[in-house]
Design a protein around this motif. Structure first.
Motif, PDB file in Angstrom:
ATOM      1  N   ALA A  22       1.501  -1.047  -0.172  1.00 17.64           N
ATOM      2  CA  ALA A  22      -0.365  -0.491  -0.137  1.00 17.64           C
ATOM      3  C   ALA A  22       0.952   0.846   0.343  1.00 17.64           C
ATOM      4  O   ALA A  22       1.968   0.981   0.374  1.00 17.64           O
ATOM      5  CB  ALA A  22      -1.003  -0.074   1.077  1.00 17.64           C
ATOM      6  N   GLY A  23       0.733   1.877  -0.692  1.00 17.32           N
ATOM      7  CA  GLY A  23       0.880   3.547  -0.802  1.00 17.32           C
ATOM      8  C   GLY A  23       2.459   3.214  -2.079  1.00 17.32           C
ATOM      9  O   GLY A  23       2.820   4.301  -2.654  1.00 17.32           O
TER      10      GLY A  23
ATOM     11  N   SER B 187     -12.667   6.660  -7.739  1.00 15.80           N
ATOM     12  CA  SER B 187     -12.442   6.241  -7.124  1.00 15.80           C
ATOM     13  C   SER B 187     -10.845   6.545  -6.958  1.00 15.80           C
ATOM     14  O   SER B 187      -9.418   5.614  -6.301  1.00 15.80           O
ATOM     15  CB  SER B 187     -12.060   4.842  -6.493  1.00 15.80           C
ATOM     16  OG  SER B 187     -12.649   4.246  -7.894  1.00 15.80           O
TER      17      SER B 187
ATOM     18  N   ARG C  20      -5.296   9.704  -8.904  1.00 13.95           N
ATOM     19  CA  ARG C  20      -3.651   8.593  -8.071  1.00 13.95           C
ATOM     20  C   ARG C  20      -3.352   7.796  -9.449  1.00 13.95           C
ATOM     21  O   ARG C  20      -2.213   7.901  -9.677  1.00 13.95           O
ATOM     22  CB  ARG C  20      -4.480   7.993  -7.079  1.00 13.95           C
ATOM     23  CG  ARG C  20      -4.999   8.603  -5.927  1.00 13.95           C
ATOM     24  CD  ARG C  20      -5.846   7.419  -4.748  1.00 13.95           C
ATOM     25  NE  ARG C  20      -6.470   6.149  -5.787  1.00 13.95           N
ATOM     26  CZ  ARG C  20      -6.532   5.104  -5.314  1.00 13.95           C
ATOM     27  NH1 ARG C  20      -5.422   4.440  -5.219  1.00 13.95           N
ATOM     28  NH2 ARG C  20      -7.093   4.209  -6.367  1.00 13.95           N
TER      29      ARG C  20
ATOM     30  N   SER D  77      -0.482   5.845  -5.058  1.00 16.33           N
ATOM     31  CA  SER D  77      -0.884   5.730  -3.625  1.00 16.33           C
ATOM     32  C   SER D  77      -1.543   4.273  -4.064  1.00 16.33           C
ATOM     33  O   SER D  77      -2.657   4.749  -3.634  1.00 16.33           O
ATOM     34  CB  SER D  77      -1.308   7.304  -3.853  1.00 16.33           C
ATOM     35  OG  SER D  77      -0.489   7.899  -3.849  1.00 16.33           O
TER      36      SER D  77
ATOM     37  N   LYS E 106      -3.896   1.470  -2.663  1.00 15.96           N
ATOM     38  CA  LYS E 106      -3.894   1.255  -1.673  1.00 15.96           C
ATOM     39  C   LYS E 106      -5.041  -0.616  -2.252  1.00 15.96           C
ATOM     40  O   LYS E 106      -5.227  -0.991  -2.698  1.00 15.96           O
ATOM     41  CB  LYS E 106      -6.027   2.051  -1.606  1.00 15.96           C
ATOM     42  CG  LYS E 106      -5.860   3.039  -1.616  1.00 15.96           C
ATOM     43  CD  LYS E 106      -6.715   3.982  -1.244  1.00 15.96           C
ATOM     44  CE  LYS E 106      -6.814   5.139  -1.712  1.00 15.96           C
ATOM     45  NZ  LYS E 106      -7.807   6.729  -1.683  1.00 15.96           N
ATOM     46  N   PRO E 107      -5.051  -1.363  -0.947  1.00 14.94           N
ATOM     47  CA  PRO E 107      -5.460  -2.459  -0.769  1.00 14.94           C
ATOM     48  C   PRO E 107      -7.113  -2.939  -1.916  1.00 14.94           C
ATOM     49  O   PRO E 107      -6.510  -3.946  -2.044  1.00 14.94           O
ATOM     50  CB  PRO E 107      -5.575  -2.897   0.298  1.00 14.94           C
ATOM     51  CG  PRO E 107      -4.829  -2.276   0.680  1.00 14.94           C
ATOM     52  CD  PRO E 107      -5.110  -0.587   0.672  1.00 14.94           C
ATOM     53  N   GLU E 108      -7.947  -1.803  -2.177  1.00 15.28           N
ATOM     54  CA  GLU E 108      -8.945  -2.447  -2.526  1.00 15.28           C
ATOM     55  C   GLU E 108      -8.546  -1.884  -4.228  1.00 15.28           C
ATOM     56  O   GLU E 108      -9.536  -1.639  -4.995  1.00 15.28           O
ATOM     57  CB  GLU E 108     -10.033  -1.094  -2.361  1.00 15.28           C
ATOM     58  CG  GLU E 108      -9.682   0.221  -1.360  1.00 15.28           C
ATOM     59  CD  GLU E 108      -9.263   1.016  -0.234  1.00 15.28           C
ATOM     60  OE1 GLU E 108      -8.993   0.002   0.020  1.00 15.28           O
ATOM     61  OE2 GLU E 108      -9.292   2.237   0.082  1.00 15.28           O
ATOM     62  N   ASP E 109      -7.247  -1.429  -4.320  1.00 20.27           N
ATOM     63  CA  ASP E 109      -6.740  -1.650  -6.197  1.00 20.27           C
ATOM     64  C   ASP E 109      -6.924  -2.510  -6.334  1.00 20.27           C
ATOM     65  O   ASP E 109      -6.418  -3.235  -7.692  1.00 20.27           O
ATOM     66  CB  ASP E 109      -6.154  -0.636  -5.782  1.00 20.27           C
ATOM     67  CG  ASP E 109      -5.907   0.786  -5.818  1.00 20.27           C
ATOM     68  OD1 ASP E 109      -5.319   1.061  -5.512  1.00 20.27           O
ATOM     69  OD2 ASP E 109      -7.279   1.271  -6.140  1.00 20.27           O
TER      70      ASP E 109
ATOM     71  N   SER F 232      -1.770  -4.970   2.507  1.00 16.92           N
ATOM     72  CA  SER F 232      -2.317  -3.392   3.853  1.00 16.92           C
ATOM     73  C   SER F 232      -0.593  -3.427   4.640  1.00 16.92           C
ATOM     74  O   SER F 232       0.680  -4.576   4.413  1.00 16.92           O
ATOM     75  CB  SER F 232      -3.041  -4.090   4.248  1.00 16.92           C
ATOM     76  OG  SER F 232      -2.936  -5.286   4.886  1.00 16.92           O
TER      77      SER F 232
END
Length: 119
Positions: free
Chosen positions: A14-15, A62, A66, A84, A86-89, A119
């Motif tokens: 993440a990130g 969403s 980014r 950037s 995210k786990p939801e990506d 994460s």
């Protein structure tokens, strides 16, 4: 026939960042719109971003700010710079192209590339 081949997926924290590429090959075609879609586990495929031959683009809310979509028309290649993350990506990312060949407009899809964000 037009073939789309995606590359650049993988595992990232993440990130972090990843850059996806989608190369179109074949003969005698021209591409109007190229787009990136994704399908998270257990969910429906959704639009991430698209870019027209003019260079104008649209993004899903969403990923706005980014992700950046771009294309090299001379190489018939589209890119998706993902920052950037995210786990939801996490999803399988698919490239889609609206192309004209021999006077016929068709939609083509790539085989997909896995993006996993830990994460």
């Amino acid at each position: 026939q037009v073939q789309l081949v995606e590359s650049g997926g993988g595992l990232v924290q993440a990130g972090g960042s990843l850059r996806l590429s989608c190369a179109a090959s074949g003969s005698g075609f021209s591409i109007d719109v190229m787009g990136w879609y994704r399908q998270p586990p257990g969910k429906q495929r959704e639009l991430v971003a698209l870019i027209r031959s003019s260079g104008s683009s649209n993004y899903a809310d969403s990923v706005q700010g980014r992700f950046t979509i771009s294309r090299d028309n001379a190489k018939n290649t589209a890119y998706l710079q993902m920052n950037s993350l995210k786990p939801e990506d996490t999803a399988v990312y698919y490239c889609k192209a609206n192309a004209e060949r021999l006077g016929i407009n068709r939609v083509y899809w790539g085989q997909g590339t896995q993006v996993t964000v830990s994460s």
